[in-house]
Write an enzyme that holds these catalytic residues in place. Structure first.
Site, PDB file in Angstrom:
ATOM      1  CE  LYS A 167      16.287  -0.392  -5.099  1.00 51.80           C
ATOM      2  NZ  LYS A 167      16.892  -1.441  -4.273  1.00 51.80           N
ATOM      3  CG  HIS A 208      15.033 -14.125  -8.147  1.00 52.69           C
ATOM      4  ND1 HIS A 208      14.851 -12.764  -8.265  1.00 52.69           N
ATOM      5  CD2 HIS A 208      13.885 -14.610  -7.613  1.00 52.69           C
ATOM      6  CE1 HIS A 208      13.648 -12.449  -7.808  1.00 52.69           C
ATOM      7  NE2 HIS A 208      13.041 -13.546  -7.421  1.00 52.69           N
ATOM      8  CE  LYS A 214      25.628  -8.882  -7.081  1.00 50.55           C
ATOM      9  NZ  LYS A 214      24.433  -8.377  -7.784  1.00 50.55           N
ATOM     10  CB  THR A 246      16.355  -3.694  -8.184  1.00 45.27           C
ATOM     11  OG1 THR A 246      17.074  -4.313  -7.113  1.00 45.27           O
ATOM     12  CG2 THR A 246      15.377  -4.682  -8.782  1.00 45.27           C
ATOM     13  CE  LYS A 294      26.270  -3.386  -8.614  1.00 52.75           C
ATOM     14  NZ  LYS A 294      25.027  -3.638  -9.321  1.00 52.75           N
ATOM     15  NE  ARG A 295      26.030 -10.041   0.125  1.00 53.20           N
ATOM     16  CZ  ARG A 295      25.476 -10.939   0.948  1.00 53.20           C
ATOM     17  NH1 ARG A 295      24.267 -10.735   1.439  1.00 53.20           N
ATOM     18  NH2 ARG A 295      26.124 -12.028   1.301  1.00 53.20           N
TER      19      ARG A 295
END
Length: 843
Positions: free
Chosen positions: A681, A378, A575, A677, A569-570
């Site tokens: 969405k 992952h 990110k 993911t 998101k986290r």
């Protein structure tokens, strides 16, 4: 502007779930009242909203139980190959609405509850999220369970029943504060304890080498108590099982202390055993080598493998006697999927059971193990890879250490024979990393012990093959595969966006719910004015509804016709929430310097949790909230720009914000986000993506056409080239005046006047230690955001692009992902056949 329709009102107008039959409604009402009667205790005649929620949950659960029993009978009779999905995380969210959707009960329940003078949506809001995961990995596991049930696979999810899930996030004075998530406080109507299947798990102890084989003795025993949760497929009467283990101390725990009279101490010590399932470790993409975490990893593996082997041996329904004793056929009947390296101990544990307990020959056991296990990687971030100290293993799991050493020796002998004299290769490929602290590389263990290794998006799988596991790929290229992630269209379209599901079903029918590729039929409507108007109207209603929610929750009034620009998101440096933050500051400075100019109004929403020990992530949250504080209170800005931090982002909040978003931010440094993911969405719910060519963004751009996303910034090869020449952040800082202004404002305390040095760590990191190269993509990002503004000013053209994105999102269904796992890794075929419902006789 008209008030938004509630989901209930919208469902009444038209529904992809069909019109409720009156008989169903009467039956639901009767069942609800019966449950409510038993919920209320003698001395309490007034029902609370929570009583109503529990009565409804039990009513819906009644519809599950018969199907659940029948599904398990069906599996025992047909004896298919069973799939075991092992994950330390299952981020399930709420269960009530999902169950109603999958059983086709939502309308009947809606109508029955309405007739009783109650509001279904209000009852749904009472349910606690089951937050047994950190983010992507745990939510993926939840989507996979939904798809495996919908595809009729005999599948089981196995994990830990954490007493406390991912912490609740409070924002206090702009800082994240963690609160324990006591999600089981009021009980959980969806689980069933199964004490009859309780199993022992052993820790510590020592080894005896005897003529009969190795014995692991003098161990400490913890009991694993299973709790089963039903997992319904979509309208196919299949109900699979998620089995989560809870740790219990055995009754004779620490009896030696009891014998010397310290009874109280002995009873209190039971907590030490039961702590194993107490709390989820809140780290995402970061390895923390704590002994309790290693205990959790072995606990779930040891209990699960005993359960798998029991089921393999006695595959008659309700039968406990072994009918299979030969393990030759084990890989034909059992597939074990390791969701990342957390359940990697399945490999040495299966070897231990086969060799020490079942007396299978070592080489045969190794062949069985490899054919049974498969591993999903992952992440490529080095700090996320699990590397356990050998010393910890030696104490906690002495036999497993011995087995790992033996497996590693076999593996290295093979490598040495193929590459004579290549000592460096042996060092790189060893499962044991030498150094001042010897460590076990769990990813290497997974690769050598599995018959299939997959990444989770095409670009990620390429990096896995050519970088992270390059040597292993050269050795066994046939092992490596790609399985691009997906999301379940039931929760992430039907449940969270019924308005959009309805306008789609009106045009193309309901087949897309179980075959998302049918969304391609919407390409025929890309220029249909009525459809364009309908899609835009649904988005506007979702925005109005979310704006009302924000006003109620945050007391902040936002402009519902502004662009909803969302990054949820986290919180993690890779990110790049900081890049988003710099854009917000840049927009603010442009408005301030030219207040009379017309600007496209924006509401920038950022949400996500920071790991409690991750200092930089917590600073990023403080910066976002501080920037929001200044911007939102500046009269020059008005409602042209708002910056809102969405507190306590979780599954149930995602279900509200994603359908309301116009712009989805997927802006990680190329080569760092394995898949994502959330990006999928947003796409299926009609938001346009601004993103880098990273993770599944690459395939989204391929499906919809790059011109229908806002793609910017460095590609993987550009990042690599910049690494080679050396990344110099000051160069960008000097060259780009708007960037310099923004950084100087952060640095000078403009956004933190009471504590001017507050953000020095962020500035220092950005200028001198930024692994993720925020400044290198700033210019391209700001320019691309300008293109977003341009398009947003043309609503018709914007909505046409939205429709194209929705129409091209079919690939990103977890049904497609699971079909690929089934056919290419597990060797089973999905089935569209329905199990007869409980009220009909079986074939």
């Amino acid at each position: 502007m008209a008030a938004p329709l509630s989901d209930g009102e919208r469902r009444k107008q038209i529904s992809v779930r069909g019109i409720a039959g009156l008989g169903d409604v009467a039956e639901v009402r009767k069942s609800f009242n019966r449950h409510l009667h038993f919920t209320l205790v003698k001395d309490r005649n007034v029902a609370t909203p929570r009583d109503y929620y529990f009565a409804l949950a039990h009513t819906v659960r009644d519809h599950l139980v018969g199907r659940w029993i029948r599904t398990q009978q069906h599996y025992y009779e047909r004896d298919p190959k069973r799939i075991y999905y092992l994950s330390l995380e299952f981020y399930m969210g709420r269960t009530l609405q999902n169950t109603m959707v999958n059983l086709g009960l939502q309308n009947a329940c809606d109508e029955a509850i309405y007739q009783l003078g109650l509001d279904l949506e209000e009852l749904e809001e009472i349910e606690e999220d089951a937050g047994l995961g950190n983010g992507g990995l745990g939510r993926l596991a939840a989507c996979f369970l939904d798809s495996m049930a919908t595809l009729g696979l005999a599948a089981y999810g196995y994990g830990i029943r954490y007493e406390f899930g991912i912490f609740n996030q409070k924002i206090v004075d702009g800082w994240q504060v963690e609160e324990a998530d006591d999600w089981l406080r009021y009980g959980n109507p969806w689980e069933k304890a199964r004490p009859e299947y309780m199993l022992p798990v052993h820790f510590y102890g020592r080894l005896c080498h005897t003529p009969e084989g190795v014995k692991w003795v003098d161990t400490q025993v913890v009991l694993a108590m299973p709790y089963d949760t039903p997992v319904p497929g979509y309208k196919n009467n299949t109900v699979n099982t998620m089995r989560l283990w809870s740790a219990k101390a055995p009754n004779d725990f620490n009896l030696q202390e009891f014998n010397v009279g310290d009874y109280i101490e002995a009873v209190l010590d039971r907590n030490l055993a039961e702590n194993i399932s107490r709390v989820l470790y809140p780290n995402d993409n970061f390895f923390e080598g704590k002994e309790l975490r290693l205990k959790q990893e072995y606990f779930v593996v040891a209990a699960t493998l005993q359960d798998i082997i029991r089921r393999f041996k006695s595959s008659k329904f309700g039968c406990r006697d072994p009918v299979r004793t030969c393990f030759e056929t084990f890989p034909d009947k059992v597939a074990i999927q390791l969701n990342d390296t957390h359940p990697a101990l399945s490999i040495p544990e299966l070897m231990r059971i086969l060799v020490d307990v079942e007396k299978v020959d070592w080489d045969k056991a190794w062949e069985i193990t490899k054919r049974t296990c498969a591993y999903t990687n992952h992440t490529v971030l080095p700090e996320a890879l699990e590397r356990w100290p050998v010393s910890m293993f030696e104490k906690l799991l002495p036999r497993h250490l011995e087995i790992i050493y033996a497996l590693n020796q076999m593996h290295l002998d093979r490598v040495a024979a193929l590459y004579p004299g290549d000592v460096d290769r042996l060092r790189r490929m060893s499962v044991i990393e030498e150094g001042e602290c010897k460590r076990i590389n769990m990813a290497h263990l997974c690769v050598i012990g599995s018959h299939a290794v997959n990444g989770v998006a095409r670009i990620h799988s390429h990096i896995v093959k050519h970088s992270v596991f390059k040597d292993f790929y050269e050795l066994e290229p046939e092992k490596f595969q790609n399985k691009t992630n997906g999301i379940t269209p039931r929760r992430w379209l039907l449940l969270c966006n019924p308005g959009l599901a309805d306008v789609i079903a009106e045009r193309i029918g309901e087949g897309f719910i179980t075959d998302l590729s049918q969304l391609r039929k919407l390409l025929d409507f890309i220029n249909n004015e009525t459809f364009i108007r309908d899609v835009a109207k649904v988005k506007q209603e979702n925005k109005l509804k979310f704006a009302a929610y924000l006003e109620e929750q945050y007391k902040v009034k936002i402009n519902p016709s502004s662009m909803f620009d969302v990054q949820v998101k986290r919180i993690h440096e890779y990110k790049r929430q900081l890049l988003n933050c710099l854009h917000a500051i840049t927009l603010y400075n442009r408005i301030r310097s030219n207040p009379s100019k017309s600007f496209v109004p924006r509401t920038i929403m950022i949400g996500g949790k920071a790991a409690p020990g991750y200092h930089m992530a917590k600073m990023i949250i403080k910066l976002i909230t501080s920037v929001g504080e200044v911007i939102n209170n500046d009269p020059y800005v008005g409602d042209k720009l708002k910056v809102i931090f969405l507190e306590n982002y979780r599954v149930s909040l995602a279900e509200k914000v994603i359908p309301a978003a116009d712009l989805s931010q997927q802006i990680s440094t190329a080569g760092t986000e394995a898949s994502g993911t959330g990006n999928m969405k947003f796409m299926v719910n009609g938001a346009l993506t601004i993103g880098t060519m990273d993770g599944a963004n690459v395939e989204m751009a391929e499906e919809a056409g790059e011109e229908n996303l806002f793609i910017f910034g460095m590609r993987v090869e550009d990042v690599e080239a910049l690494d080679r020449q050396g990344y110099n952040a000051q160069e960008y800082y000097q060259r780009l005046p708007e960037l310099r202004q923004a950084v100087d404002q952060i640095s000078s305390g403009f956004f933190s006047p009471r504590d001017p040095g507050c953000f020095k760590d962020i500035v220092n990191m950005l200028m001198y230690h930024d692994r993720f190269k925020v400044f290198a993509d700033y210019e391209a990002y700001i320019k691309c955001q300008g293109q977003v503004d341009q398009l947003f000013m043309d609503p018709r053209e914007w909505t046409r692009k939205v429709i194209r994105n929705i129409a091209c999102s079919g690939k990103f269904s977890s049904d497609r992902t699971i079909t690929e796992y089934a056919q290419e890794i597990w060797g089973v075929e999905p089935s569209a056949a329905k199990i007869p419902p409980p009220n009909l006789p079986r074939d």
